[in-house]
Motif scaffolding. Structure first.
Motif, PDB file in Angstrom:
ATOM      1  N   GLN A   1      -0.006   8.125   6.243  1.00  0.00           N
ATOM      2  CA  GLN A   1       0.148   6.821   5.605  1.00  0.00           C
ATOM      3  C   GLN A   1      -0.777   5.880   6.362  1.00  0.00           C
ATOM      4  OE1 GLN A   1       3.962   6.229   3.789  1.00  0.00           O
ATOM      5  NE2 GLN A   1       4.880   7.176   5.584  1.00  0.00           N
TER       6      GLN A   1
ATOM      7  N   CYS B   1      -3.473   2.572   6.863  1.00  0.00           N
ATOM      8  CA  CYS B   1      -3.724   1.202   6.435  1.00  0.00           C
ATOM      9  C   CYS B   1      -5.052   0.730   7.009  1.00  0.00           C
ATOM     10  CB  CYS B   1      -2.591   0.268   6.840  1.00  0.00           C
ATOM     11  SG  CYS B   1      -2.555  -0.116   8.571  1.00  0.00           S
TER      12      CYS B   1
ATOM     13  N   LYS C   1      -1.903   8.010   0.404  1.00  0.00           N
ATOM     14  CA  LYS C   1      -1.219   6.744   0.728  1.00  0.00           C
ATOM     15  C   LYS C   1      -2.095   5.900   1.657  1.00  0.00           C
ATOM     16  CE  LYS C   1       2.863   9.565   0.626  1.00  0.00           C
ATOM     17  NZ  LYS C   1       3.693  10.378   1.497  1.00  0.00           N
TER      18      LYS C   1
ATOM     19  N   THR D   1       0.203  -6.742   0.679  1.00  0.00           N
ATOM     20  CA  THR D   1      -0.618  -5.541   0.835  1.00  0.00           C
ATOM     21  C   THR D   1      -1.178  -5.103  -0.509  1.00  0.00           C
ATOM     22  OG1 THR D   1       1.382  -4.244   0.617  1.00  0.00           O
ATOM     23  CG2 THR D   1       0.615  -4.626   2.851  1.00  0.00           C
TER      24      THR D   1
ATOM     25  N   ILE E   1       3.983  -2.008  11.614  1.00  0.00           N
ATOM     26  CA  ILE E   1       3.408  -0.668  11.463  1.00  0.00           C
ATOM     27  C   ILE E   1       4.514   0.374  11.510  1.00  0.00           C
ATOM     28  CG2 ILE E   1       2.071   1.106  12.702  1.00  0.00           C
ATOM     29  CD1 ILE E   1       0.191  -1.199  13.601  1.00  0.00           C
TER      30      ILE E   1
ATOM     31  N   ILE F   1       5.662  -3.076   5.697  1.00  0.00           N
ATOM     32  CA  ILE F   1       4.726  -2.348   4.861  1.00  0.00           C
ATOM     33  C   ILE F   1       5.421  -1.358   3.949  1.00  0.00           C
ATOM     34  CG2 ILE F   1       2.887  -0.629   4.985  1.00  0.00           C
ATOM     35  CD1 ILE F   1       2.013  -2.342   7.514  1.00  0.00           C
ATOM     36  N   ASN F   2       6.288  -0.526   4.523  1.00  0.00           N
ATOM     37  CA  ASN F   2       6.899   0.455   3.638  1.00  0.00           C
ATOM     38  C   ASN F   2       7.916  -0.176   2.690  1.00  0.00           C
ATOM     39  OD1 ASN F   2       8.721   0.040   5.630  1.00  0.00           O
ATOM     40  ND2 ASN F   2       8.513   2.090   6.537  1.00  0.00           N
TER      41      ASN F   2
ATOM     42  N   ILE G   1       3.533   3.314   8.922  1.00  0.00           N
ATOM     43  CA  ILE G   1       2.114   3.670   8.906  1.00  0.00           C
ATOM     44  C   ILE G   1       1.819   4.590  10.102  1.00  0.00           C
ATOM     45  CG2 ILE G   1      -0.139   2.609   9.390  1.00  0.00           C
ATOM     46  CD1 ILE G   1       0.865   2.047   6.575  1.00  0.00           C
TER      47      ILE G   1
ATOM     48  N   VAL H   1      -4.009   3.605  11.573  1.00  0.00           N
ATOM     49  CA  VAL H   1      -4.369   2.193  11.406  1.00  0.00           C
ATOM     50  C   VAL H   1      -5.879   2.057  11.632  1.00  0.00           C
ATOM     51  CG1 VAL H   1      -3.905  -0.176  12.161  1.00  0.00           C
ATOM     52  CG2 VAL H   1      -2.121   1.558  12.342  1.00  0.00           C
TER      53      VAL H   1
END
Ligand SMILES: Nc1ncnc2c1ncn2[C@@H]1O[C@H](COP(=O)(O)OP(=O)(O)OP(=O)(O)O)[C@@H](O)[C@H]1O
Ligand SMILES: O=P(O)(O)OC[C@H]1O[C@](O)(CO)[C@@H](O)[C@@H]1O
Ligand SMILES: [Mg+2]
Length: 578
Positions: free
Chosen positions: A165, A167, A197, A213, A248, A253-254, A267, A270
Motif C-alpha cells: 500500500q 503513497c 494500491k 487523498t 501512515i 489514509i486507510n 501504508i 512512502v
C-alpha cells in the motif's frame, strides 16, 4: 561488468561484514524456502500486518551493531550510518534495510522475472553487491573511496504485490518533471510489481493528516507527464513527524480510502519527492517509523530546481529550467540590442546556489555578466559592477546581465529578514535593486540607457519537463520503487556518475550543493562573459581557502564536474608538495 560499478567479490573478507548488514546477501538467502522464496499464500497479509504492528523493534544501539559506525546521522541521529570498509580504501555508505530492525521478514521472488517485456534482458537483476563510486576521477594510488549501493531490481523482494500500500507526496517548490516522477512510480508499481494500491497525498506533508487523498491508478496518471506542476499539490511548512507517522500507520489514509484499504492496514511504502527540506523531513519520518518497528519503507526522490542537493550529478527538471531560461535571455538580448545603451537584465531562480544562472549563461553566450550567490560582488568604485556596466556599454553599446535571485542579498537587505513557512529566508528582489542602481549610476554619468528587466522566475519551473528530463525522471522513479520492493529504506534515489544509486538520507541533507567558484566551470563562465570576478585578491584567497576546506571535508557533486573534487585537490596538492 561495467567498469564504473564495483562488485564485492563473495570470497573477499569484505563480504563477511556486508553479509551481516545486507539482507540480500548470503545471510538472508538462508531464510528462503527450498523453492527459493517464501510464500505465505492468502494469509501472508495477516503475517505482515502482525509484523508491522507487533514485532518489537530492537533498540537502535542493538540494531546498529551490524555496521561499522561513523560520524553523523540521520535527522535526530538516532540511527548510525551503515558504513562498510573494504580493501584499498573502499568505503560503502550503505542504506538501511527493513531487516536491520525486522530480522525475520519473508522474501518473495521478484515478479519482474515473469514480465514479458523483460524476457529479452540478459540480466534481470542487479547484483546485490554492485556499488557505484562517488569519485570517478582517480589517480594511480588514490584510495577507492566512497561508494553507494547501485539501484535496480533485486531477485528477492520483501513485499508481496497484494500487500503493498504505497503513497506518494510532493513537497517544496515546483519543478519540471514532478508529474513524470509520480506517473512512473505508479506505473512501475502497477506494471512491474502488480501493486494495485497507490495513494496520492494531497498538498505536501500536511496532506498526511489533512486526510485528502487521491487514488492513483494507471488511468489517472496516464497523461500527467505532459503537464507542469504536480497533480498532488505541494506546500511548505506543516511537517509534524508524529502526526505523519500516525497517519501512515493506521489512521486517516486507510479510513479515507475504504474501498481500497478494507484490511485496515496502513501504508507500507512512502515515496517522498522534494528538495533538501523535504528530505530532512523524510529522514525524520524514517527514524520514527523505525523507532516504532513498522514494516514501512521511506524512500526519497530528490527534487530541486536550484540543483542544491549534494552528491547527485544533477537534479531532474534542471535541464528543462535552463532551456526555458534561454527564452528570457534571448528576449533580453533582442531588447538590449535594439535600444541605445540597451541593458537586458534577467533574474533566474537560485536561492543559495547559482547553477541555473551559470548554466543558462554558459548555454546562451549572449550574456555579459552573471551574478550568483556564491560569488560576492560590489557595486561602486574601482572593479565594481557599475564601473563594468559603464565600460561594457561604451564598448558594445548594449549588454545582458543574468542574476540569480540569491545574489547580492547581503548588499540589499537591511530590513529584518523574513522566512517562509519552511523556514527558508525570503529574498529581496535583486533584479529591481540592480535596475535602480544601474539607472541611477548611468544617469549621474549622463548616459542615456534603455534597461529592460525580465523576471521569468516561475515560468522556468512551472513547465512540463523536456524529453531528456522525462527519461531521467522515469529512471529515478523506477529505481526508487525497485529499492522499496527490495526492502531498502531511509534512502534517496539519485544519479551518481551517471548511475542510479541509493544514497542514505544523511548524505543528502548534511550539506547544500553550491557552485564552486574556484573550480574550472566558473572560470569557463568568466571567460565566456569576460566579466571581472568583482573580488579583491584578498577575498579570492579567502574564498579559495574556504572552498578547499569544504571540499576536503566532503567531495562535492558538481554538475558536469571536472573531477575537481576535494579529494582530487588533496591528491593534486600532495603532488605539488612532493
Ligand atoms: N529540517 C526539517 N525537518 C523536517 N521537515 C522539514 C525540514 N525542513 C523542511 N521541512 C519540510 O519539508 C517540506 C519542504 O521544505 P522546503 O519548503 O524547504 O522545500 P524543499 O523540499 O527544500 O524544496 P525546494 O527548496 O527545492 O523548493 C515542508 O513541508 C517543510 O515543513
Ligand atoms: O515562491 P516559492 O514557491 O516559495 O518558491 C521560490 C523558491 O523556490 C525555489 O525555486 C526552490 O524550489 C527557489 O529558487 C525559490 O527561491
Ligand atoms: Mg530547499
Amino acid at each position: 561488468m561495467d567498469s564504473s560499478i564495483f562488485s564485492l567479490h563473495p570470497s573477499s573478507p569484505l563480504i563477511l561484514s556486508l553479509a551481516a548488514s545486507c539482507p540480500n546477501s548470503t545471510c538472508s538467502l538462508g531464510l528462503s524456502s527450498p523453492s527459493g522464496s517464501f510464500s505465505f499464500g492468502p494469509r501472508h497479509l495477516d503475517f505482515s500486518s502482525v509484523s508491522r504492528r507487533l514485532m518489537a523493534a530492537p533498540s537502535p544501539a542493538a540494531s546498529d551493531n551490524k555496521a561499522t559506525t561513523a560520524n553523523g546521522g540521520v535527522g535526530n541521529g538516532l540511527f548510525k550510518p551503515k558504513i562498510v570498509n573494504g580493501d584499498y580504501g573502499y568505503v560503502l555508505e550503505d542504506v538501511p534495510h527493513l531487516t536491520d530492525y525486522l530480522p525475520n521478514l519473508p522474501t518473495h521472488s521478484n515478479p519482474l522475472q515473469d514480465n514479458p517485456a523483460y524476457s529479452v534482458v540478459k540480466q534481470y537483476f542487479v547484483d546485490v553487491d554492485d556499488t557505484v563510486p562517488q569519485r570517478i576521477v582517480v589517480h594511480k594510488d588514490s584510495p577507492r573511496g566512497v561508494h553507494f549501493r547501485r539501484a535496480g531490481p533485486r531477485q528477492k523482494v520483501y513485499f508481496d504485490s497484494d500487500e503493498v500500500q504505497a503513497c506518494i507526496v510532493t513537497c517544496g517548490g515546483l519543478c519540471p518533471g514532478l508529474n513524470t516522477v509520480i506517473r512512473e512510480i505508479v506505473s512501475t508499481l502497477y506494471s512491474m510489481y502488480g501493486v494495485r494500491k497507490v495513494l496520492g497525498i494531497d498538498g505536501g506533508y500536511r496532506g498526511f493528516y489533512a486526510r485528502n487523498t487521491i487514488d492513483l491508478t494507471l488511468k489517472v496518471v496516464n497523461d500527467i507527464h505532459k503537464r507542469g506542476g504536480t497533480i498532488l499539490g505541494t506546500s511548505r511548512g506543516g511537517h509534524d513527524t508524529k502526526k505523519i507517522v500516525d497517519s501512515i500507520e493506521d489512521r486517516g489514509i486507510n479510513q479515507v480510502c475504504e474501498k481500497l484499504f478494507v484490511d485496515q492496514m496502513g501504508i507500507n511504502q512512502v515515496y517522498i519527492i522534494g528538495g533538501d527540506g523535504t528530505q530532512k523531513g523524510a529522514a525524520l519520518i524514517y527514524e520514527e517509523v523505525r523507532r516504532r518497528g513498522l514494516k514501512v519503507v521511506v524512500a526519497g526522490i530528490p527534487k530541486t530546481i536550484d540543483n542544491d542537493i549534494p552528491v547527485i550529478d544533477k537534479s531532474f527538471g534542471f535541464d528543462t529550467a535552463v532551456e526555458e531560461a534561454q527564452r528570457a535571455i534571448n528576449a533580453a538580448h533582442v531588447e538590449a540590442e535594439s535600444g541605445e545603451n540597451g541593458i537586458g537584465l534577467v533574474k533566474l531562480m537560485g536561492r543559495y546556489s547559482g547553477f541555473i544562472a551559470m548554466y543558462a549563461t554558459l548555454a546562451s553566450r549572449d550574456v555579459d555578466c552573471c551574478l550568483i550567490p556564491e560569488s560576492p560582488f560590489f557595486l561602486k568604485g574601482e572593479g565594481g559592477l557599475l564601473e563594468f556596466v559603464e565600460k561594457r556599454l561604451k564598448e558594445s553599446g548594449h549588454m545582458v546581465i543574468v542574476v540569480a535571485e540569491g545574489a547580492g542579498q547581503e548588499l540589499i537587505s537591511e530590513t529584518k529578514s523574513m522566512t517562509d513557512a519552511s523556514g527558508n529566508k525570503l529574498l529581496q528582489d535583486v533584479g529591481l535593486w540592480l535596475s535602480q542602481n544601474i539607472k541611477d549610476h548611468l544617469k549621474a554619468q549622463k548616459m542615456p540607457i534603455n534597461l529592460k528587466y525580465i523576471d521569468p522566475t516561475y515560468m522556468i519551473r512551472a513547465i512540463p519537463s523536456n524529453a531528456s528530463d522525462n527519461v531521467y525522471c522515469t529512471l529515478l522513479a523506477q529505481s526508487c520503487v525497485h529499492g522499496a520492493m527490495a526492502g531498502y529504506t531511509g534512502y534517496t534515489s539519485g544519479l551518481v556518475n551517471g548511475r542510479q544509486t541509493y544514497i542514505p538520507f544523511y548524505r543528502i541533507i548534511e550539506t547544500q550543493n553550491k557552485v564552486v567558484i574556484t573550480d574550472r566551470m566558473w572560470a569557463r563562465l568568466l571567460s565566456s562573459t569576460n566579466q571581472p570576478s568583482f573580488m579583491c585578491p584578498k577575498l579570492v584567497a579567502e574564498k579559495r581557502k574556504e572552498m578547499q576546506m569544504a571540499t576536503e571535508a566532503q567531495p562535492s557533486g558538481q554538475l558536469m564536474d571536472d573531477g575537481n573534487t576535494g579529494a582530487d585537490k588533496k591528491a593534486a596538492n600532495k603532488e605539488v608538495r612532493a
